[in-house]
Structures are given as structure tokens and as C-alpha cells.
Scaffold this active site. Sequence first.
Site, PDB file in Angstrom:
ATOM      1  N   HIS A 195       7.152  -2.802  -9.290  1.00  0.00           N
ATOM      2  CA  HIS A 195       6.059  -2.487  -9.720  1.00  0.00           C
ATOM      3  C   HIS A 195       6.118  -2.839 -11.541  1.00  0.00           C
ATOM      4  CE1 HIS A 195       4.782  -1.101  -5.824  1.00  0.00           C
ATOM      5  NE2 HIS A 195       3.538  -1.834  -6.504  1.00  0.00           N
ATOM      6  N   ARG A 302      -5.706  -0.020  -8.572  1.00  0.00           N
ATOM      7  CA  ARG A 302      -4.151   0.774  -8.524  1.00  0.00           C
ATOM      8  C   ARG A 302      -3.746   2.174  -8.977  1.00  0.00           C
ATOM      9  NH1 ARG A 302      -1.331  -4.116  -8.265  1.00  0.00           N
ATOM     10  NH2 ARG A 302      -0.396  -4.700  -6.993  1.00  0.00           N
ATOM     11  N   ARG A 338      -8.501   1.322  -4.562  1.00  0.00           N
ATOM     12  CA  ARG A 338      -7.794   1.196  -4.124  1.00  0.00           C
ATOM     13  C   ARG A 338      -6.673   3.367  -4.060  1.00  0.00           C
ATOM     14  NH1 ARG A 338      -1.901  -0.735  -3.368  1.00  0.00           N
ATOM     15  NH2 ARG A 338      -1.585   0.038  -5.268  1.00  0.00           N
ATOM     16  N   GLU A 437      -1.249  -4.682   4.993  1.00  0.00           N
ATOM     17  CA  GLU A 437      -0.253  -4.961   4.983  1.00  0.00           C
ATOM     18  C   GLU A 437       1.400  -4.657   5.651  1.00  0.00           C
ATOM     19  OE1 GLU A 437       0.003  -3.002   0.315  1.00  0.00           O
ATOM     20  OE2 GLU A 437      -0.764  -1.623   1.294  1.00  0.00           O
ATOM     21  N   ASN A 460       2.762  -8.862  -1.104  1.00  0.00           N
ATOM     22  CA  ASN A 460       3.765  -7.568  -1.488  1.00  0.00           C
ATOM     23  C   ASN A 460       4.271  -7.044  -0.466  1.00  0.00           C
ATOM     24  OD1 ASN A 460       2.373  -8.766  -3.996  1.00  0.00           O
ATOM     25  ND2 ASN A 460       2.381  -7.349  -5.094  1.00  0.00           N
ATOM     26  N   ASP A 461       4.079  -6.529   0.347  1.00  0.00           N
ATOM     27  CA  ASP A 461       3.830  -5.655   1.032  1.00  0.00           C
ATOM     28  C   ASP A 461       4.323  -5.864   2.207  1.00  0.00           C
ATOM     29  OD1 ASP A 461       5.289  -2.857  -0.366  1.00  0.00           O
ATOM     30  OD2 ASP A 461       2.781  -2.550  -0.357  1.00  0.00           O
ATOM     31  N   ARG A 471      11.464  -4.865  -1.585  1.00  0.00           N
ATOM     32  CA  ARG A 471      10.106  -6.309  -2.389  1.00  0.00           C
ATOM     33  C   ARG A 471      11.288  -5.998  -4.175  1.00  0.00           C
ATOM     34  NH1 ARG A 471       4.497  -3.841  -2.577  1.00  0.00           N
ATOM     35  NH2 ARG A 471       4.385  -4.574  -5.021  1.00  0.00           N
ATOM     36  N   CYS A 508      -4.618  -9.638  -2.742  1.00  0.00           N
ATOM     37  CA  CYS A 508      -4.767  -9.128  -4.116  1.00  0.00           C
ATOM     38  C   CYS A 508      -3.377  -8.539  -3.767  1.00  0.00           C
ATOM     39  CB  CYS A 508      -5.341  -7.653  -3.825  1.00  0.00           C
ATOM     40  SG  CYS A 508      -4.958  -6.103  -2.550  1.00  0.00           S
TER      41      CYS A 508
HETATM   42  C1  PEP Z   1       0.969  -5.431  -2.115  1.00  0.00           C
HETATM   43  O1  PEP Z   1       1.273  -5.091  -1.202  1.00  0.00           O
HETATM   44  O2  PEP Z   1       1.172  -6.724  -2.185  1.00  0.00           O
HETATM   45  C2  PEP Z   1       0.161  -5.041  -3.121  1.00  0.00           C
HETATM   46  C3  PEP Z   1      -1.158  -5.021  -3.649  1.00  0.00           C
HETATM   47  O3  PEP Z   1       0.003  -3.478  -3.104  1.00  0.00           O
HETATM   48  P1  PEP Z   1       1.131  -3.024  -4.308  1.00  0.00           P
HETATM   49  O4  PEP Z   1       1.939  -4.262  -4.853  1.00  0.00           O
HETATM   50  O5  PEP Z   1       0.705  -2.409  -5.173  1.00  0.00           O
HETATM   51  O6  PEP Z   1       2.719  -2.084  -3.587  1.00  0.00           O
HETATM   52 MG    MG Z   2       1.187  -2.854  -1.122  1.00  0.00          MG
END
Ligand code: PEP
Ligand code: MG
Length: 590
Positions: A195, A302, A338, A437, A460-461, A471, A508
Site C-alpha cells: 500500500h 480506499r 469501498r 480477491e 493485488n490480493d 504481496r 481495480c
Molecule cells: C486489491 O487487492 O487488488 C485491491 C484493489 O485492494 P487493496 O490493494 O487495497 O488491497
Molecule cells: Mg485488496
Amino acid sequence: MSDEEVRLRGVGVSPGIGHGAVFIHHPEDEEPPKRRIESSEVPGEIARFEAALIATRAQILEMQQRIAEAIGAKDASIFDAHLLVVEDHTLIDEVLRTLQRDLWNVEYVFSEVANRYAKTLSEIDDPYLRERAFDIYDVTKRIVRNLMGRTTRSLSQLDSPHIIVAHNLTPSDAAALNRQLVIGIATDIGSKTSHTAIMARSLNIPAVVGLKDASTRLKSGDNVLLDGTNGLVIVNPADEALSEYGELEVRLEKVEELLTEIRDTACITADGTQVILSANIELPEDVELVKEAGAMGVGLYRTEFFFLNKTELPNEEEQFQAYQAVAEAVQPNSVIIRTLDLGGDKFLSHSHIPMEINPFLGCRAIRFCLERPDIFKAQLRAILRASAGGNVRMMYPMISGISELRQANEVLENCRTELRAEGIAFDEEMETGIMIEVPSAVMVADALAREVDFFSIGTNDLIQYTIAVDRVNERIAHLYQPTHPAIVRLLEMTVMAAHAHGIWTGVCGEMAGEVALTPLLIGLGIDELSASPGLVPRVKKAVQSLEAKQCRQLIEDVRNVTSGNEILAKCEAMARTRYPELLSFGAGPE
Ligand code: PEP
Ligand code: MG
């Protein structure tokens, strides 16, 4: 380090070039040293302790004064509690007794005693005592720093542009950065989807992570050139490097100019398939960047970043104001808010979240909200109230199955009932979606699709949980592969389940902003892409340059390919034929 030019290689996570002086940021929570002392050293240690308490008191008073002048006496009064800690006799007496009895150096004794004291308070079920525990943690760090002779050069005290170099930056550190004064970020550890990296991209600050030991090799004041596109930090850049980068900057500016020209055009493939292109934001003020980027609203807001760096949790009214401001700013487009995704690598600065061994697999996101309905309800009510304008959508993060979704919806329904009873307006038709995710959510996507209005895939998750690769851990970053065949299949399953039930699917996660992967996402039939505002113009250009039909053929071509690298190569090959200027920014000079 001598005056010789030295090149440090890392991973570029936020594109762009920064050149300037280094500011080394030391994390505040470094462990104090532990050292045996002789009885004869005790008086000296006590004297050091007294001096540190006096210095700390003076610093707190000064900070209180500064804050009172800047934002008012009410906010400054929170430091009264900090002053009480410095004068707490129970604490001080215990430190002195332990020092004389155990004969360890005073910074070690003090931090042990104070942390134990704070922990005891934090475990008592009383909000006032828990707050006192956080005050003690804060002040303890300050006293230990003073004992260790460290001046705190906190990031918020920067007064001229610098390149921040740190072992690690937390998302809270990153959220507090002043983009006018931070021209680059370099860290020893980290990865593209942490993040902190996401925050740097959002702020348009060039960043390189995974530099291993940059924070110990460099010192404040060193002259560095940071290349966030190619993942390079050049210390004491020689004339040749400076002119090479001067030329690269001119090339980058040309590409930017071309992208500005298409800013207000539609995001549609060359053969007529429309893709909704929206932007991700972390803070309400980022909404300005969304418009500048030419995005169709916000695909992921976010909200948890609004909760970081706060001394108190924002209440319903404060949240409502923030959400409403974003919704108004993006009109007539929509914002997808979200709900809180705390936990994982995002914690409140005065966290009420217990430390966990596996925070990404722990009480994160929707799990935390369902455990804390008080916090969840305040947010849902704020979102519902902001929806009265009609262009707010909402989604839950990290849904792993149907019962979690139903529980969340039950809390939402309670909030609706309350608001109706109170005569407060909200959009009865507000669309509610979920993030996909967690792999289990993909496996039951058909069931989930019946109970929501849309899916937004958090790659991402999804990648982290599918490949079991943390990650934010740079040691295993090579395993983090968006084109792993398992990921391609999961994406396809999600889209198919959504479309079979007549709902749309967006992406996203950071994959949405990677133009080398746009052919893959279009080929899979993704309806919406939501990327960091700085990347939106590139994605639009990529979509406009591709044909959906050929992207679909690409999916057929990779269907039986078992190597993620091979799939990536095929995507890159297609992207290179359509928009080479977006892929080769290239210097990457050795
Ligand atoms: C993701 O997990 O791809 C996502 C968009 O949420 P975050 O990156 O905030 O976990
Ligand atoms: Mg996520």
C-alpha cells in the site's frame, strides 16, 4: 560513500524521475539496545533518564504550542495526556527500582517497564484506559529516542524538497507525505503492490523499493537521481547520467503531451468495445487527480486511508462530509466507496487491532468490520447518507463466501431501517458490490453474483492469496505473477459467473494500470478498469489502440499455455505492436 557515481538497483514502483538531496527517515519503533551495567553506573543512568524526561516534556510543550497555533487549542489538548505520562510517578518509580535491581541500561529498562504498563492498561475493557495505553506507547518512543540521542526528524518536518530514503515506509507514513516536498521515495524493502507503493503512485511521487541496504549506505544530504520507471537510484550522478536523464525526461514529456490530447476522448477499443475507465483514490482530495486524468469517476475509493494518522476514529458526520465531497466532485460519474479495509499492512496509528502473526490472513477488512459493528455501522450510515445524490456505489472488501456477504448486508439493512426511521435521505437503489480477491469467492462467484450488483476484482490480493505469496515481501516478489495461468483462469471464471447473472465485473487491482496486460483484461471481457490516476491516460491509450477481437484470440492462444512468463511474453508482444511508446520508457541505463 565517496563522491564516485554509484548505482543501486531496486524495483521501480512509481514511474518518473526525481533528483535532489536525500532525507533519511528512521522508523520510530526501533528496538532500544540492551546492555549490562555495573552498580556504579546506576546514578549516571538515572541522570540520563531525568534529562530525557525533561527534554521530552519540553518537546511535547513545544509541539503542543505549534499545533495550537496551527489548528487550535482543542486539537493541541490531546498532548495533555502525553505530559501526564512524563510525570507519572508509578511508572517512573518502577523504572528506577528495576534499574537498580536488574542492572540493564536505562533505555532498555524504561521501554520494558513502559510497554508492560501500557499493555496492562490496553487489556482492561475501558476505552479511557486503552487510550492512555496508546499515549504511553507514543511517549515511550519519544523518551527512548531522547535517551539514545536521536533527534526526530519526522517526515512532517520537511521544509524543502527531498528524496526520502528509509528501510521501510508504512502506509501511514506515505499518507502523511507532502507531495510538494517529497520528490522521490527509496526503500530497502517493499514491493509493487504494497500500500506504500500504491500511495506513491497516487501521489505521483517516483519511487523505488527493494534497494536492500540503501538506508544504511546513504546519508541525509547525499545527492541522488531516482528513476522510478526503471528501479534505479544513482548516487552522485555524473554529468553523463544527468544528461542521459535530461533526454529521457524530454521523451517522457512528449508521451505525456500525447496522452493529454486524448484526455477527453472515449475509452473504446479500435473495433468499438467500450471499457469503463475509472480511477482509484486513497484520500478525498485525490479526486482532483481523477478529473485531470480523464477518468469516468472513481472505481475504488480506499476509505481506510482517511482513518490512518488520526488521533481519533472519524465519526459518521466526518465520514459523510468526506464521501459526499467525493461524490459531488465526480458528478455525473459515480464513486465506488469501498468499506474499511484495515489490517494486512494498514493499521490505525493508535491501533485497536491486536497484533497478529499473519495479518493478511487475519482479522482484516470485512472481518474486522463484522467484529466491530460500531465502526462498520458508522461508515455504512455515512455512505448511505452520501448516496442521496444518486451516484454512490459501495463494495465490501475481502469477501470469502456467501455468509460474510449476508452478514454485511444485514448490517447495511439495519442502517437503512434506522435512517428511514430518522427521516434521513439516502439512495434506496444504491448499487452494492463485492471485491473478488479471495480465491474461495471466485469458486462460489455464481452464488455471490445472485446477491450483488457488481464484482470488482482486487488482483493485488487475489494473486497474493492464490499463489500464497505475501504481496509486500520482496524476497518472494519473483513468484508474484499476474499472468500465472491460475490467475488467468480465476479472472475468466469471475467474468463468466458475473455475465451469466447479468452483472458487470471490473478490475481495480494494480493489474488494471499495467498496459502490458491490457490485452489480457480486454480479451477476458472485463467491463471496467480502475487504475491509479497517473496511469489512467496510458490505459486509455492502450485500450484505444487494441481490437477486442484480437484480444479474445489472445486468450484462446494462451488457454493451454502453462507458463506465466510465456503468457506475459505474448501479452507484451501484442502491446508492443500497438503502443510501443507506452512500454519503452527506457533508459534503464547501466
Ligand atoms: C486489491 O487487492 O487488488 C485491491 C484493489 O485492494 P487493496 O490493494 O487495497 O488491497
Ligand atoms: Mg485488496
